[in-house]
Design an enzyme around this catalytic site. Structure first.
Site, PDB file in Angstrom:
ATOM      1  N   ASP A  59       4.658  -9.270  -1.767  1.00  0.00           N
ATOM      2  CA  ASP A  59       3.216  -8.825  -2.295  1.00  0.00           C
ATOM      3  C   ASP A  59       3.130  -9.875  -3.711  1.00  0.00           C
ATOM      4  O   ASP A  59       2.145  -9.486  -4.237  1.00  0.00           O
ATOM      5  CB  ASP A  59       3.256  -7.633  -2.540  1.00  0.00           C
ATOM      6  CG  ASP A  59       2.926  -6.624  -1.285  1.00  0.00           C
ATOM      7  OD1 ASP A  59       2.001  -7.274  -0.625  1.00  0.00           O
ATOM      8  OD2 ASP A  59       3.266  -5.783  -1.313  1.00  0.00           O
ATOM      9  N   GLU A  99      -0.002 -12.261  -3.342  1.00  0.00           N
ATOM     10  CA  GLU A  99      -1.373 -11.286  -3.256  1.00  0.00           C
ATOM     11  C   GLU A  99      -1.578 -10.501  -4.606  1.00  0.00           C
ATOM     12  O   GLU A  99      -2.830 -10.491  -5.006  1.00  0.00           O
ATOM     13  CB  GLU A  99      -1.192 -10.517  -2.080  1.00  0.00           C
ATOM     14  CG  GLU A  99      -2.590  -9.731  -1.710  1.00  0.00           C
ATOM     15  CD  GLU A  99      -2.460  -9.306  -0.149  1.00  0.00           C
ATOM     16  OE1 GLU A  99      -2.010  -9.803   0.583  1.00  0.00           O
ATOM     17  OE2 GLU A  99      -2.640  -8.043  -0.243  1.00  0.00           O
ATOM     18  N   ASP A 100      -0.545  -9.965  -5.189  1.00  0.00           N
ATOM     19  CA  ASP A 100      -0.797  -8.874  -6.286  1.00  0.00           C
ATOM     20  C   ASP A 100      -0.554  -9.465  -7.651  1.00  0.00           C
ATOM     21  O   ASP A 100      -0.648  -8.467  -8.512  1.00  0.00           O
ATOM     22  CB  ASP A 100       0.058  -7.778  -6.082  1.00  0.00           C
ATOM     23  CG  ASP A 100      -0.396  -6.871  -4.733  1.00  0.00           C
ATOM     24  OD1 ASP A 100      -1.663  -7.225  -4.242  1.00  0.00           O
ATOM     25  OD2 ASP A 100       0.382  -6.140  -4.103  1.00  0.00           O
ATOM     26  N   ASP A 154       6.096  -3.446   6.512  1.00  0.00           N
ATOM     27  CA  ASP A 154       4.981  -3.344   5.515  1.00  0.00           C
ATOM     28  C   ASP A 154       4.195  -2.187   5.890  1.00  0.00           C
ATOM     29  O   ASP A 154       3.974  -1.163   5.090  1.00  0.00           O
ATOM     30  CB  ASP A 154       4.093  -4.609   5.124  1.00  0.00           C
ATOM     31  CG  ASP A 154       3.361  -4.494   3.826  1.00  0.00           C
ATOM     32  OD1 ASP A 154       3.720  -3.809   2.682  1.00  0.00           O
ATOM     33  OD2 ASP A 154       2.215  -5.028   4.105  1.00  0.00           O
TER      34      ASP A 154
HETATM   35 ZN    ZN Z   1       3.245  -4.560   0.834  1.00  0.00          ZN
END
Ligand code: ZN
Length: 187
Positions: A63, A66-67, A123
């Site tokens: 992640d 993405e984050d 996930d």
């Molecule tokens: Zn995740």
């Protein structure tokens, strides 16, 4: 000089913990985000029996692009081309609307590499477990049902990547589903 995978894994954990330091899980309990990364990495490690350390390393980092402010190039330099490619495969394009991103995840799941498919199933398993244990504030039953149906649609297209992990997902999905059936608003 090749770095032993356990060293790369330790670096990946520290990197991910630092990048996600201010992020919390969406659930009521607001657990540190790194708990999610640890859970996904453990599922991936168990599914692969430790035979493919790069997939576990990518799971820890899955992640970050993405984050957080992390770039694919940064991952490539720090952790190698394959780890960066695996993370790229499980990263949504945040410039697209949410529904499009969700549709694309379903579409891409069948064509992803086996390593990326394993990370995806882990996930989604972690996310369904969290939805059951500590649902996000403001997520009504309908929203949880929609998430469950979407997670199943993604996993159904890549479940052949690992039977044991697919069974973990099914167990989490069944537990969440029965909790939704028992929810008072289902009556
Ligand atoms: Zn995740």
């Amino acid at each position: 000089m090749t770095e032993p995978p356990i060293v790369t894994l330790a670096r990946a954990y520290n990197f991910a913990a630092a990048r996600h330091v201010r992020q919390r899980r969406k659930g009521e309990a607001a657990e540190p985000y790194v708990n999610h990364l640890a859970e996904v990495a453990e599922l991936v490690a168990l599914a692969t029996g430790g035979e493919d350390p790069e997939v576990v390393i990518a799971a820890v980092l899955h992640d970050t692009v993405e984050d957080t402010e992390t770039t694919p190039d940064e991952l490539r330099r720090a952790f190698g081309a394959r780890v960066a490619a695996l993370v790229a495969e499980v990263t949504d394009d945040k410039s697209l609307p949410k529904q499009t991103r969700n549709d694309l995840q379903v579409e891409h799941a069948a064509h992803a590499s086996r390593g990326a498919q394993i990370i995806k199933i882990a996930d989604k398993t972690s996310n369904l477990r969290a939805l059951l244990a500590t649902p996000p504030v403001g997520w009504d039953e309908a929203r949880r049902r929609t998430y469950l149906a979407w997670a199943r649609a993604v996993v159904d297209r890549c479940r052949s990547a690992d039977a044991w992990l697919a069974a973990c997902f099914d167990e989490a999905a069944a537990a969440l589903e029965s909790s939704l059936e028992l929810a008072p608003s289902a009556a």
